[in-house]
Design a protein around this motif. Structure first.
Motif, mmCIF file in Angstrom:
data_model
loop_
_atom_site.group_PDB
_atom_site.id
_atom_site.type_symbol
_atom_site.label_atom_id
_atom_site.label_comp_id
_atom_site.label_asym_id
_atom_site.label_seq_id
_atom_site.Cartn_x
_atom_site.Cartn_y
_atom_site.Cartn_z
ATOM 1 N N GLU A 122 45.145 29.433 44.195
ATOM 2 C CA GLU A 122 44.590 30.420 44.177
ATOM 3 C C GLU A 122 43.743 30.363 42.733
ATOM 4 O O GLU A 122 42.561 30.715 42.673
ATOM 5 N N ASP A 161 39.535 29.981 42.545
ATOM 6 C CA ASP A 161 38.805 30.840 41.659
ATOM 7 C C ASP A 161 38.080 30.069 40.734
ATOM 8 O O ASP A 161 36.653 30.441 40.638
ATOM 9 N N THR A 171 38.298 27.729 49.321
ATOM 10 C CA THR A 171 36.696 28.378 48.881
ATOM 11 C C THR A 171 35.836 27.999 49.956
ATOM 12 O O THR A 171 35.944 27.207 50.906
#
Length: 244
Positions: free
Chosen positions: A160, A164, A242
């Motif tokens: 994660e 990001d 992503t």
């Protein structure tokens, strides 16, 4: 007879005497048919009824012995079948667990591949600007977090952070025309897109393997054996990738 006349080891003497006493008691307590008929006549019971009773008792004893043998055979069969089932089920659990581990290894390979792209993203960012220290720091920290993760749960959490950081880089690149025109950036975009596709495929395969494994150990009576053998439910990989 020579063997009987030989010396008897002292350690078996108590057992020999115990068995001999039991055999003698059983033999001394036995009665012949004539003795029973004689005892019956004293009680004014006709001989034919004594004979009939003897036959009935013997028949009942024979039936009981047969029943015990049948029960012993059935019990042994049940134990054998249970043992075979337990071994087969354990092997099935192990096989499914191995598949899950193998599929997760493939997921890790692709996650590692993406994490290894971060140094290139850092170089591209630094090549075109000296003011985006926040993006550079975010990229470097996310990669370090992934490299330090050991368990699947830790790696999913670290993914994660990587997602990001890469999203921040993509947002930054979308507003920087100079960066977008560079060949290195273009190559990295292809690498990112290809890696995301590979991750999606391997994640799907891993989740399919987990689903099969979880269903196998949750089904009754498999669930009872699985709990005793330490096979536990495995989590699905729900981390979002992503957007390239």
């Amino acid at each position: 007879m020579n063997k009987l006349n030989g010396g008897i080891p002292e350690e078996i003497v108590p057992e020999v005497l115990e068995i001999a006493s039991r055999n003698y008691a059983n033999n001394s307590q036995a009665y012949s048919a004539s003795e029973l008929i004689q005892a019956g006549s004293e009680a004014q019971i006709p001989a034919e009824f004594i004979q009939q009773a003897i036959q009935e008792v013997r028949s009942r004893k024979i039936r009981q012995q047969k029943q015990r043998r049948v029960l012993a055979i059935v019990g042994a069969s049940v134990l054998a079948i249970s043992a075979i089932w337990s071994i087969w089920t354990y092997n099935s659990f192990s096989r499914h667990a191995s598949v899950v581990q193998a599929k997760w290894a493939q997921v890790e390979n692709q996650l590692q591949r993406r994490a290894d792209l971060i140094p290139n993203l850092v170089r591209v960012t630094q090549a075109y600007t000296e003011h985006e220290k926040e993006i550079v720091s975010l990229l470097q920290q996310s990669r370090q977090a992934y490299l330090q993760a050991d368990t699947p749960e830790q790696k999913v959490a670290a993914v994660e952070e990587v997602n990001d950081a890469i999203n921040h880089f993509q947002d930054y690149a979308a507003n920087n025309s100079q960066l977008q025109s560079g060949q290195l950036f273009t190559n990295l975009q292809y690498e990112i897109a290809g890696t995301e596709n590979r991750i999606a495929v391997e994640r799907m395969r891993y989740n399919q393997a987990v689903q099969q494994y979880n269903q196998t150990i949750q089904q009754f009576p498999n669930s009872v054996l699985a709990q005793g053998l330490g096979f536990e439910i495995q989590p699905f990989f729900q981390a979002a990738t992503t957007e390239p």
